[in-house]
Design an enzyme around this catalytic site. Structure first.
Site, PDB file in Angstrom:
ATOM      1  N   GLU A  72       0.839  -1.192   0.000  1.00 46.54           N
ATOM      2  CA  GLU A  72       0.000   0.000   0.000  1.00 46.54           C
ATOM      3  C   GLU A  72       0.879   1.248   0.000  1.00 46.54           C
ATOM      4  O   GLU A  72       1.838   1.349   0.779  1.00 46.54           O
ATOM      5  CB  GLU A  72      -0.888  -0.048   1.246  1.00 46.54           C
ATOM      6  N   LYS A 103      -9.090   2.371  -2.463  1.00 48.26           N
ATOM      7  CA  LYS A 103      -9.413   1.722  -1.193  1.00 48.26           C
ATOM      8  C   LYS A 103     -10.818   2.130  -0.759  1.00 48.26           C
ATOM      9  O   LYS A 103     -11.196   3.302  -0.858  1.00 48.26           O
ATOM     10  CB  LYS A 103      -8.383   2.146  -0.143  1.00 48.26           C
ATOM     11  N   TYR A 146      -9.313   4.886  13.412  1.00 50.69           N
ATOM     12  CA  TYR A 146      -9.322   4.539  14.830  1.00 50.69           C
ATOM     13  C   TYR A 146      -7.898   4.282  15.295  1.00 50.69           C
ATOM     14  O   TYR A 146      -7.002   3.988  14.527  1.00 50.69           O
ATOM     15  CB  TYR A 146     -10.200   3.306  15.076  1.00 50.69           C
ATOM     16  N   CYS A 177      -5.529  -3.186   2.300  1.00 47.90           N
ATOM     17  CA  CYS A 177      -5.366  -3.217   3.751  1.00 47.90           C
ATOM     18  C   CYS A 177      -6.681  -3.374   4.506  1.00 47.90           C
ATOM     19  O   CYS A 177      -7.222  -4.464   4.609  1.00 47.90           O
ATOM     20  CB  CYS A 177      -4.605  -1.981   4.212  1.00 47.90           C
ATOM     21  N   VAL A 179      -9.367 -61.034  12.684  1.00 48.07           N
ATOM     22  CA  VAL A 179      -8.055 -60.493  13.045  1.00 48.07           C
ATOM     23  C   VAL A 179      -6.985 -61.320  12.353  1.00 48.07           C
ATOM     24  O   VAL A 179      -6.782 -62.491  12.672  1.00 48.07           O
ATOM     25  CB  VAL A 179      -7.852 -60.512  14.575  1.00 48.07           C
ATOM     26  N   GLY A 183      -3.653 -60.220  11.855  1.00 52.72           N
ATOM     27  CA  GLY A 183      -2.278 -59.860  12.173  1.00 52.72           C
ATOM     28  C   GLY A 183      -1.734 -58.820  11.223  1.00 52.72           C
ATOM     29  O   GLY A 183      -0.558 -58.461  11.290  1.00 52.72           O
ATOM     30  N   LEU A 210      -2.342 -54.831   9.179  1.00 58.63           N
ATOM     31  CA  LEU A 210      -2.594 -53.468   9.625  1.00 58.63           C
ATOM     32  C   LEU A 210      -4.075 -53.124   9.706  1.00 58.63           C
ATOM     33  O   LEU A 210      -4.544 -52.558  10.698  1.00 58.63           O
ATOM     34  CB  LEU A 210      -1.896 -52.483   8.687  1.00 58.63           C
ATOM     35  N   ASP A 211      -4.842 -53.442   8.662  1.00 63.28           N
ATOM     36  CA  ASP A 211      -6.232 -52.998   8.615  1.00 63.28           C
ATOM     37  C   ASP A 211      -7.078 -53.614   9.719  1.00 63.28           C
ATOM     38  O   ASP A 211      -7.833 -52.918  10.408  1.00 63.28           O
ATOM     39  CB  ASP A 211      -6.839 -53.336   7.240  1.00 63.28           C
ATOM     40  N   SER A 212      -6.973 -54.923   9.895  1.00 67.47           N
ATOM     41  CA  SER A 212      -7.773 -55.562  10.936  1.00 67.47           C
ATOM     42  C   SER A 212      -7.322 -55.117  12.322  1.00 67.47           C
ATOM     43  O   SER A 212      -8.135 -55.001  13.248  1.00 67.47           O
ATOM     44  CB  SER A 212      -7.702 -57.085  10.811  1.00 67.47           C
ATOM     45  N   ASN A 246     -10.317 -66.481  -3.688  1.00 67.35           N
ATOM     46  CA  ASN A 246     -11.674 -66.074  -3.340  1.00 67.35           C
ATOM     47  C   ASN A 246     -12.382 -67.069  -2.433  1.00 67.35           C
ATOM     48  O   ASN A 246     -13.183 -66.677  -1.569  1.00 67.35           O
ATOM     49  CB  ASN A 246     -12.494 -65.851  -4.611  1.00 67.35           C
TER      50      ASN A 246
END
Length: 676
Positions: A59, A128, A134, A181, A377, A379, A381-383, A485
């Site tokens: 500015e 502007k 103030y 500004c 389960v 063994g 990661l996801d489960s 499968n």
């Protein structure tokens, strides 16, 4: 919207390869009340960013913000006009759009303005609108506020330029609007209205002094405004060479894009350091991503029409960049789902798991109290993640962990290591556990189907042990989908007979179709449904080091280090995992990168390849490997929609989800040709 075209037949659509617009926000040296010297300072700042498409300066940079009553002097104002002319002429051949602050007289009134320069022309002047009056500010003593009545043409620097608060500047796909500004600090910034008229690049010329804590609030405003407007927002503030009679200016420059801070400069007070030299920040804005988000977020264009404003659009014929830059001025994260900062990663993991727990707790609260929660389960990661979420949900709701039934079902591909990890994990977590060897059931099914597993002849005299030995002797790379499968569906059958089944498959597997239809693909509630594979490992590690550190830390960390495998094909002769998922599919790191940019950003294949070239992956990938993996991702993603169309309920945790009831609706028979 009126258009004032200054183009010469240029096709604007290809101005920026891959949609990247490079912006520099700079705070040059300032000589207060010396416009010609300031023009030189601005030229010095521009010279430091020769590759920027847009250069934003502060500015009143050509006069200095702190001139006070000198703004009323004709000598200063005439020198500003000469400085504008000089800056325009000397940047004419740079192919850049320059935006600089200057006091400008229009119709006998003095305005605090942004002067937009390009190709040796003054393209427009924007005043502007909100003048602070103030505390330390008293701009209305010198300037008039721009309003709709001030829009007209302005004679300036031996040219005629559009003047007004209604100006947008278009360069290719970039539509630029300007705040000055205080305009940003009001309840409805002018840039908010401009964004509804199509502006996607918002620039703020500022002279914001430094006080304690103000820098963070300034940053929050810039970032949040970019997010609300689904736009880029660049901010350049005056530096410490302004007068320090009563104030110190910090030279704070920031660039944000749709709620994310791309970069910021050093400033006075930053880390306790004194900054006396010019500062700047430079970043590449992704216009294609912004366009995608505006198309997708329908509420963006639903703003009340009463707040709209008529705009004049000025087209800029800057030289198009026919080839993409060799470097990017922005970080391309190779793991967009996994924060690179350790503290942010810990916070992300805690938040994600809390969302999973809350989702599961609500769902289970509607079930009979005596209905077991059943998890397969393995063994892996996801489960493991699903089991940890179930344990935390039980703890949070006051249910005994014994309500959880963990079922491990070793088959012909199960290794001793993963089986032992599964059994130890269930024991340490204090859940009910069962183990069912499915190999005999699978052998009986092969016989009923008259199927030769991996080409091995079997009959009623074949037993499990002999078949296992023969399977482990088969060569690597031998595929048999029926063999896999059958085992996967037997496991699901056994799970479904025991209670309320919690799914374990993650979002990356859904994207690639790496699951058996109506087997591990199916459950009654899937807490992992929107967790990408690259994040799963960190979630399990986070749990191991925090929530479950005393109970199961060691076994959880062993699971974290286990290769990703469905363990449906036989192990090696030494008993090690031979079916490595990433050997078949390609690196999950790449697939998750593709998934994020394909779904979250809607990017094309060339754009994704370009980003991958600049991404910070965990290891180097050849261009051929990236291309082959991306082609595999596209093919599998389209081929697997039928599986995603009927996945179970589960909680959304991030900005990407493939739920057919929420984020992603796609026909199962869509063609992929246009996406290759």
């Amino acid at each position: 919207m009126q258009s004032l075209s200054l183009t010469r037949g240029l096709d604007l659509s290809d101005a920026f390869p891959h949609g990247f617009l490079r912006i520099a926000a700079a705070a040059p040296r300032v000589s207060v009340a010396a416009p010609m010297a300031n023009a030189d300072h601005c030229l010095d700042a521009i010279a430091k960013v020769p590759d920027a498409d847009v250069v934003l300066l502060p500015e009143l940079a050509l006069s200095g913000y702190t001139c006070g009553d000198l703004f009323a002097q004709a000598s200063l104002l005439q020198a500003v006009v000469e400085a504008i002319d000089k800056l325009s002429r000397e940047t004419a051949g740079g192919g850049q759009l320059i935006v600089v602050g200057a006091p400008v007289v229009h119709r006998g009134r003095l305005y605090n303005t942004a002067v937009v320069l390009g190709s040796g022309r003054v393209l427009g002047v924007v005043p502007k609108q909100y003048l602070p009056t103030y505390r330390e500010f008293y701009e209305s003593r010198h300037f008039h506020a721009g309003d709709e009545s001030s829009s007209s043409d302005l004679p300036i620097a031996m040219q005629i330029a559009p003047f007004g608060i209604d100006l947008l500047f278009r360069w290719g796909d970039a539509v630029i609007a300007i705040d000055i500004c205080e305009d940003l600090w009001v309840p409805v910034p002018p840039s908010s209205l401009a964004s509804l008229a199509g502006a996607n690049v918002l620039l703020n010329l500022s002279a914001s002094n430094e006080t304690i804590g103000k820098a963070q609030w300034r940053q929050d405003l810039v970032v949040s405004q970019s997010g609300r407007c689904i736009a880029a927002y660049a901010y350049a503030s005056a530096g410490p060479n302004e007068s320090t009679t009563d104030l110190v200016f910090g030279g704070h420059c920031l660039i944000a894009e749709n709620g994310n801070l791309l970069g910021q400069s050093h400033r006075v007070g930053d880390g306790g350091h004194a900054i006396t030299e010019p500062t700047h920040v430079i970043a590449d804005i992704d216009l294609q991503r912004l366009a995608h988000d505006r198309r997708v977020i329908g509420s963006f264009a639903s703003h009340p029409s009463s707040l709209r404003r008529s705009y004049r659009t000025i087209d800029f014929d800057g030289p198009p960049r026919r080839e993409a830059r060799s470097t990017l001025a922005r970080r391309v994260d190779g793991a967009p789902f996994v924060p690179s900062d350790s503290a942010a990663l810990e916070h992300r993991c805690a938040e994600v798991m809390a969302i999973q727990v809350a989702g599961l707790a609500k769902r289970v609260s509607r079930l009979p109290d005596n209905l077991p929660l059943v998890i397969g389960v393995s063994g892996g990661l996801d489960s493991t993640l699903a089991l940890l979420v179930a344990c935390r949900a039980c703890d949070a709701c006051g249910w005994p962990r014994g309500r959880i039934v963990g079922l491990t079902m070793p088959g012909f591909g199960t290794t001793a290591k993963t089986r032992e990890n599964a059994i130890e994990l269930m024991k340490k977590l204090g859940i009910n556990s069962e183990s069912i060897d499915i190999r005999q059931l699978a052998l009986d099914t092969f016989l009923a189907l008259d199927h030769r597993p991996l080409g091995i002849e079997i009959d009623r005299t074949t037993d499990v042990a002999s078949l296992q030995q023969q399977l482990m002797m088969t060569p690597d790379g031998h595929a048999d989908l029926v063999f896999e499968n059958v085992q996967a569906r037997l496991r699901t059958y056994l799970l479904m007979t025991r209670g309320f089944v919690l799914g374990t498959g993650d979002m990356s597997e859904q994207a690639l179709g790496w699951c058996t239809y109506n087997a591990d693909h199916m459950s009654m509630y899937n807490v992992n449904t929107s967790i990408p594979k690259t994040l799963v490992r960190f979630l399990v590690k986070h749990a191991a080091l925090s929530f479950f550190a005393e109970q199961a830390r060691d076994v959880l960390l062993r699971i974290v280090d286990t290769p990703i495998s469905p363990e449906l094909l036989p192990p090696s002769r030494s008993g090690e995992i031979r079916q490595n998922t990433e050997d078949t599919l390609g690196a999950y790191e790449l697939h998750d990168f593709f998934l994020y940019h394909f779904i979250r950003n809607g990017f094309t294949k060339p754009k994704i390849l370009f980003l991958a070239k600049h991404a910070s992956f965990s290891r180097p990938y050849s261009a051929a490997e990236v291309l082959a993996t991306l082609d595999r991702f596209i093919d599998r993603f389209f081929a697997s929609q039928y599986k995603r169309s009927c996945v179970p309920d589960g909680p959304k945790v991030g900005s990407v989800s493939l739920s057919p009831r929420g984020d992603w609706r796609m026909p199962s028979d869509a063609e992929s040709d246009a996406f290759h």
